[in-house]
Design a protein around this motif. Structure first.
Motif, PDB file in Angstrom:
ATOM      1  N   UNK A  52      -3.156   6.163  10.765  1.00 12.40           N
ATOM      2  CA  UNK A  52      -3.293   6.872   9.482  1.00 12.40           C
ATOM      3  C   UNK A  52      -4.059   5.971   8.525  1.00 12.40           C
ATOM      4  N   UNK A  53      -4.789   6.468   7.565  1.00 13.37           N
ATOM      5  CA  UNK A  53      -4.949   7.880   7.258  1.00 13.37           C
ATOM      6  C   UNK A  53      -5.950   8.552   8.199  1.00 13.37           C
ATOM      7  N   UNK A  54      -5.680   9.791   8.530  1.00 12.95           N
ATOM      8  CA  UNK A  54      -6.516  10.564   9.446  1.00 12.95           C
ATOM      9  C   UNK A  54      -7.627  11.285   8.678  1.00 12.95           C
ATOM     10  N   UNK A  55      -8.601  11.775   9.428  1.00 11.52           N
ATOM     11  CA  UNK A  55      -9.657  12.600   8.853  1.00 11.52           C
ATOM     12  C   UNK A  55     -10.444  11.885   7.773  1.00 11.52           C
ATOM     13  N   UNK A  56     -10.830  12.636   6.771  1.00  9.43           N
ATOM     14  CA  UNK A  56     -11.690  12.116   5.720  1.00  9.43           C
ATOM     15  C   UNK A  56     -10.976  11.091   4.839  1.00  9.43           C
ATOM     16  N   UNK A  57      -9.655  11.090   4.840  1.00  7.18           N
ATOM     17  CA  UNK A  57      -8.917  10.143   3.990  1.00  7.18           C
ATOM     18  C   UNK A  57      -9.275   8.695   4.292  1.00  7.18           C
ATOM     19  N   UNK A  58      -9.586   8.379   5.543  1.00 15.11           N
ATOM     20  CA  UNK A  58      -9.939   6.985   5.859  1.00 15.11           C
ATOM     21  C   UNK A  58     -11.228   6.566   5.170  1.00 15.11           C
ATOM     22  N   UNK A  59     -12.177   7.515   5.007  1.00 12.47           N
ATOM     23  CA  UNK A  59     -13.421   7.201   4.311  1.00 12.47           C
ATOM     24  C   UNK A  59     -13.164   7.018   2.819  1.00 12.47           C
ATOM     25  N   UNK A  60     -12.316   7.870   2.258  1.00 13.84           N
ATOM     26  CA  UNK A  60     -11.974   7.758   0.837  1.00 13.84           C
ATOM     27  C   UNK A  60     -11.230   6.452   0.585  1.00 13.84           C
ATOM     28  N   UNK A  70     -19.747  18.939  -1.443  1.00 11.83           N
ATOM     29  CA  UNK A  70     -20.280  20.299  -1.416  1.00 11.83           C
ATOM     30  C   UNK A  70     -19.741  21.014  -0.190  1.00 11.83           C
ATOM     31  N   UNK A  71     -20.159  22.256  -0.022  1.00 11.54           N
ATOM     32  CA  UNK A  71     -19.783  23.034   1.152  1.00 11.54           C
ATOM     33  C   UNK A  71     -21.045  23.418   1.901  1.00 11.54           C
ATOM     34  N   UNK A  72     -20.907  23.589   3.223  1.00  9.39           N
ATOM     35  CA  UNK A  72     -22.029  23.991   4.061  1.00  9.39           C
ATOM     36  C   UNK A  72     -21.534  24.990   5.101  1.00  9.39           C
ATOM     37  N   UNK A  73     -22.192  26.135   5.191  1.00  8.34           N
ATOM     38  CA  UNK A  73     -21.807  27.063   6.255  1.00  8.34           C
ATOM     39  C   UNK A  73     -22.304  26.540   7.609  1.00  8.34           C
ATOM     40  N   UNK A  74     -21.429  26.598   8.590  1.00  6.15           N
ATOM     41  CA  UNK A  74     -21.778  26.247   9.971  1.00  6.15           C
ATOM     42  C   UNK A  74     -21.253  27.396  10.827  1.00  6.15           C
ATOM     43  N   UNK A  75     -22.164  28.280  11.226  1.00  2.00           N
ATOM     44  CA  UNK A  75     -21.731  29.478  11.929  1.00  2.00           C
ATOM     45  C   UNK A  75     -20.861  30.316  11.017  1.00  2.00           C
ATOM     46  N   UNK A  76     -19.688  30.692  11.505  1.00  2.00           N
ATOM     47  CA  UNK A  76     -18.771  31.525  10.698  1.00  2.00           C
ATOM     48  C   UNK A  76     -17.802  30.682   9.872  1.00  2.00           C
ATOM     49  N   UNK A  77     -17.942  29.354   9.920  1.00  2.00           N
ATOM     50  CA  UNK A  77     -17.042  28.464   9.181  1.00  2.00           C
ATOM     51  C   UNK A  77     -17.744  27.877   7.969  1.00  2.00           C
ATOM     52  N   UNK A  78     -16.966  27.425   7.024  1.00  2.00           N
ATOM     53  CA  UNK A  78     -17.485  26.681   5.890  1.00  2.00           C
ATOM     54  C   UNK A  78     -16.913  25.275   5.961  1.00  2.00           C
ATOM     55  N   UNK A  79     -17.800  24.298   5.983  1.00  2.00           N
ATOM     56  CA  UNK A  79     -17.392  22.896   6.101  1.00  2.00           C
ATOM     57  C   UNK A  79     -17.557  22.183   4.768  1.00  2.00           C
ATOM     58  N   UNK A  80     -16.762  21.156   4.569  1.00  2.00           N
ATOM     59  CA  UNK A  80     -16.924  20.282   3.413  1.00  2.00           C
ATOM     60  C   UNK A  80     -17.889  19.167   3.773  1.00  2.00           C
ATOM     61  N   UNK A  81     -18.743  18.814   2.832  1.00  3.08           N
ATOM     62  CA  UNK A  81     -19.717  17.750   3.015  1.00  3.08           C
ATOM     63  C   UNK A  81     -19.465  16.723   1.919  1.00  3.08           C
ATOM     64  N   UNK A 102      -9.790  19.495   7.448  1.00  2.38           N
ATOM     65  CA  UNK A 102     -10.197  18.126   7.154  1.00  2.38           C
ATOM     66  C   UNK A 102     -10.578  17.276   8.347  1.00  2.38           C
ATOM     67  N   UNK A 103     -10.665  17.869   9.546  1.00  2.50           N
ATOM     68  CA  UNK A 103     -11.071  17.105  10.731  1.00  2.50           C
ATOM     69  C   UNK A 103     -12.531  16.689  10.597  1.00  2.50           C
ATOM     70  N   UNK A 104     -12.830  15.403  10.867  1.00  4.66           N
ATOM     71  CA  UNK A 104     -14.196  14.897  10.768  1.00  4.66           C
ATOM     72  C   UNK A 104     -14.990  15.383  11.971  1.00  4.66           C
ATOM     73  N   UNK A 105     -16.072  16.105  11.695  1.00  4.97           N
ATOM     74  CA  UNK A 105     -16.940  16.616  12.754  1.00  4.97           C
ATOM     75  C   UNK A 105     -18.161  15.740  12.959  1.00  4.97           C
ATOM     76  N   UNK A 106     -18.653  15.128  11.898  1.00  7.64           N
ATOM     77  CA  UNK A 106     -19.838  14.280  12.016  1.00  7.64           C
ATOM     78  C   UNK A 106     -19.833  13.268  10.885  1.00  7.64           C
ATOM     79  N   UNK A 107     -20.416  12.113  11.163  1.00  7.55           N
ATOM     80  CA  UNK A 107     -20.571  11.062  10.156  1.00  7.55           C
ATOM     81  C   UNK A 107     -21.873  10.347  10.440  1.00  7.55           C
ATOM     82  N   UNK A 108     -22.773  10.374   9.450  1.00  2.66           N
ATOM     83  CA  UNK A 108     -24.069   9.722   9.638  1.00  2.66           C
ATOM     84  C   UNK A 108     -24.819   9.614   8.327  1.00  2.66           C
ATOM     85  N   UNK A 109     -25.932   8.907   8.373  1.00  5.20           N
ATOM     86  CA  UNK A 109     -26.782   8.768   7.204  1.00  5.20           C
ATOM     87  C   UNK A 109     -27.691   9.976   7.082  1.00  5.20           C
TER      88      UNK A 109
END
Length: 177
Positions: A52-60, A70-81, A102-109
């Motif tokens: 722990x912390x899981x997901x995006x919390x570790x980055x914060x 922000x938000x980004x549509x990915x197919x039928x889902x809306x993701x947080x960016x 809050x599951x991390x799907x991608x992390x990059x520059x």
């Protein structure tokens, strides 16, 4: 060991060292950091990912609240960016894309704003991201290790692979045979 922005940058550089050790050595010298700090930051980040912390919390926890959300549509889902600027890579931002829950799907520059497409001779390590390398005939693919990407493209009479770590350009290799 406190884990903040400097340690996060070192943890990223640990993986970048796979493809561009000379550039990482230069960055360590500029940061007045040692290889031992690089290894220690990588080990600490690896432990944070596993616990722990899981997901995006570790980055914060490491980077603080993201200045850009922000938000980004990915197919039928809306993701947080979520995006953070990092001192070692001015003009770029580290982006974390999260799915529902809050599951991390991608992390990059990424480059905020429009891509900055280089000419072939201008491909300079650590200045470009995957989205910048939009040469005619370019095809993206996964790399050979976690957080590695490849963009293959023809140029002149040859073909090349631009290699990226965390979406950041590291080196260019000719494709042979």
């Amino acid at each position: 060991m406190r884990f903040g922005v400097r340690e996060f940058e070192l943890a990223l550089m640990h993986r970048m060292r796979d493809l561009n050790p000379a550039r990482v050595e230069d960055a360590l010298a500029a940061m007045d950091a040692t290889r031992a700090e690089l290894r220690q930051a990588h080990a600490h980040w690896t432990r944070l990912i596993a616990a722990a912390p899981r997901g995006v919390r570790r980055f914060v926890t490491a980077l603080g609240r993201p200045p850009s959300v922000s938000e980004r549509p990915v197919g039928s889902l809306t993701c947080d960016v979520l995006r953070w600027p990092l001192p070692s890579w001015p003009g770029l931002e580290f982006e974390v894309l999260t799915g529902p829950g809050g599951e991390v799907w991608n992390e990059w520059f990424v480059r905020p704003g429009p891509a900055r497409v280089p000419d072939f001779a201008g491909l300079i390590p650590w200045e470009y991201v995957v989205g910048d390398v939009a040469f005619p005939g370019a095809t993206p693919d996964e790399g050979s290790a976690p957080h590695h990407w490849v963009v293959s493209f023809p140029y002149g009479t040859a073909a090349y692979r631009a290699r990226f770590v965390y979406g950041l350009f590291q080196r260019l290799d000719p494709i042979t045979g």
